[in-house]
Scaffold this motif. Structure first.
Motif, short mmCIF file in Angstrom:
data_model
loop_
_atom_site.label_atom_id
_atom_site.label_comp_id
_atom_site.label_asym_id
_atom_site.label_seq_id
_atom_site.Cartn_x
_atom_site.Cartn_y
_atom_site.Cartn_z
N THR A 4 0.84 -1.20 0.00
CA THR A 4 0.00 0.00 0.00
C THR A 4 0.88 1.24 0.00
OG1 THR A 4 -1.78 -1.13 1.18
CG2 THR A 4 -1.80 1.27 1.21
N LYS A 6 0.66 5.44 -0.03
CA LYS A 6 -0.19 6.63 0.15
C LYS A 6 0.49 7.82 -0.51
CE LYS A 6 -2.48 5.10 4.40
NZ LYS A 6 -2.80 5.43 5.81
N ARG A 123 -11.11 5.96 -4.54
CA ARG A 123 -9.89 6.67 -4.14
C ARG A 123 -8.70 5.73 -4.05
NH1 ARG A 123 -11.05 11.17 0.46
NH2 ARG A 123 -8.86 11.56 -0.04
N GLU A 124 -8.72 4.66 -4.87
CA GLU A 124 -7.57 3.77 -4.87
C GLU A 124 -7.41 3.07 -6.22
OE1 GLU A 124 -8.44 1.21 -1.56
OE2 GLU A 124 -9.37 -0.30 -2.86
N ARG A 133 -3.28 4.64 -2.72
CA ARG A 133 -4.37 5.48 -2.19
C ARG A 133 -3.89 6.92 -2.21
NH1 ARG A 133 -5.69 1.29 2.64
NH2 ARG A 133 -7.19 -0.01 1.51
#
Length: 470
Positions: A4, A6, A123-124, A133
């Protein structure tokens, strides 16, 4: 297991628009992820603007050799090494590539992921083993060649702009389906490099341009020996022992190679836009005046935005997005003010409305022209084809300008500034143009706007009246 990441901004697509947004955001200190499944630089660098203009430049040198006798220099038929020409084309690409490279952008602090990106939510985005994200997204995936459903086309080899520049064998007879800018540019370039060329166009070539300007280009193409088949559809394509055959009405046109250049379509396949709540149609993503999609956290730039498909428009979109996303300053997309150029010889450039469009929208207009045949620099260079054509409203506000002639794209720039600045044509009469330059044609055209008034009986009477005070 997915990683993941950000980010403040995630850009999908490393073409002109995407790279400009990513670079601007990174240089302003934002955390940026850039996703690109193909080559860095996108269509413009690898298969579009750059290679086509490099090929056109090589073809122009060949044509100059053929036409040197008009200067008192012996003309010769050039000996063309087509493979070496393509080496030149790819050398130009290689020279520009570092500017768009992954290394450069990583040096700016951008996280570059070379995978296909698809939305998994509003939003990803997933890209390979990565889940990104971000606060905002920019879709800048560009466009791909449109391939029409012509019977037999799927059974024959053919080029699009994405494959044409990998060809290293000089075509004997290149058949081009499509008479728009790409088709016409490549038709003239290949003709000058020694190929026989036929262009098949369902309407008129350069059909979106002012017909008066397009006619000048058409005359030059015919003079150079290009066979223009206008008003006829390619009905069937068949493979032959020597290449391909294209049926147009009662005529079967046989050639060695085929180029399909009928337009482009936005690249949206496989992005799972539905999961992001982003609406689109065959023209591209549906956006508002600020280039926001139906998901207000997701923006669009470049060809996929559904507007004008030009590299400089993609770059302009990037500046609009930087203002909207990073500076929170509402900025509108005014791409209707963008110029466009077809890089044939003579070049054809246009900004704003054509004469026909202006009459339809404004009714009463005024049109003035100045031919390059009355320009001293053009005469000295033996390149007198073309003209400057200006369209204004009745008060003199510039509505549009078209230029056809040598260097038309460069000559158009002051008119682009004038249109975006809402200037009257008077601004050009006050300008001092250096002599002898082709830019004088713009000033002369502007001055012609006032000729009816300046040399009228009323003005002559005023001059006589004022002479009484001598």
């Amino acid at each position: 297991m997915a990683q993941t990441i950000k980010a403040d901004l995630c850009v999908i697509g490393a073409g002109s628009g995407g790279l400009s947004v990513a670079a601007g955001a990174a240089m302003l200190g934002r955390n940026v992820v850039l996703i690109e499944k193909g080559e860095m630089g996108g269509d413009c660098l690898n298969t579009g603007c750059v290679p086509s203009k490099a090929l056109i430049a090589a073809a122009a040198r060949a044509q100059e050799m053929r036409e040197a006798d008009k200067f008192g220099v012996a003309s010769v038929e050039p000996n063309i090494d087509f493979a070496a020409v393509m080496d030149h084309v790819h050398g130009v690409i290689a020279g520009i590539a570092p500017i768009d490279s992954q290394e450069r952008f990583e040096g700016l602090g951008v996280t570059v992921i070379r995978e296909h990106g698809a939305f998994s939510g509003p939003r990803e985005v997933t890209a390979g083993d990565n889940l990104i994200r971000a606060k905002h997204f920019v879709i800048a995936t560009g466009s791909t060649p449109l391939v029409p459903p012509i019977p037999g086309l799927e059974d024959v080899p053919y080029f699009t702009n994405e494959t044409l520049f990998d060809n290293r064998i000089a075509p004997d007879h290149l058949i081009i389906i499509g008479g728009g800018p790409i088709g016409i540019e490549m038709a003239q370039a290949h003709r000058r490099l020694g190929a026989k060329v036929t262009v098949i166009e369902g309407g008129k070539i350069l059909g979106r341009e002012d017909p008066e300007l397009a006619d000048i280009v058409r005359a030059r193409l015919v003079k150079e020996g290009i066979d223009l088949v206008e008003g006829g559809q390619a009905e069937r394509v068949e493979k032959t022992p020597s290449g391909v055959s294209v049926t147009v009405g009662a005529r079967a046109i046989e050639g060695s190679h085929l180029l399909v250049a009928v337009g482009r379509k936005p690249t949206v396949e496989g992005m799972n836009l539905e999961a992001a709540g982003v609406d689109y149609d065959k023209k591209g993503l549906k956006t508002d005046s600020r280039l926001r999609t139906t998901n207000k956290r997701i923006y669009a730039a470049g060809d996929v935005a559904g507007g004008r498909q030009f590299t400089h428009v993609a770059g302009y979109h990037a500046s609009v997005l930087v203002r909207n996303i990073l500076f929170k300053a509402p900025s509108r997309n005014n791409e209707h003010l963008a110029p466009h150029v077809t890089y044939c010889d003579p070049e054809l450039a246009q900004v704003g409305l054509t004469e026909k469009e202006a009459r339809e929208r404004h009714g009463e207009i005024k049109v003035v022209r100045w031919p390059f045949s009355e320009n001293d620099r053009a005469q000295a260079e033996r390149e007198t084809e073309g003209l400057v054509k200006i369209v204004t409203d009745k008060k003199g506000y510039i509505l549009g300008t078209g230029v056809v002639g040598r260097g038309a794209g460069d000559l158009l720039q002051p008119w682009t500034l004038a249109l975006s600045s809402k200037l009257k044509i008077r601004a050009f009469t006050d300008m001092i143009a250096p002599y002898p330059t082709r830019s004088e044609a713009s000033k002369r055209a502007a001055s012609a706007w006032y000729s009816d008034t300046l040399f009228s009986d009323r003005t002559r009477f005023l001059v006589r009246l004022l002479s009484m005070f001598d």
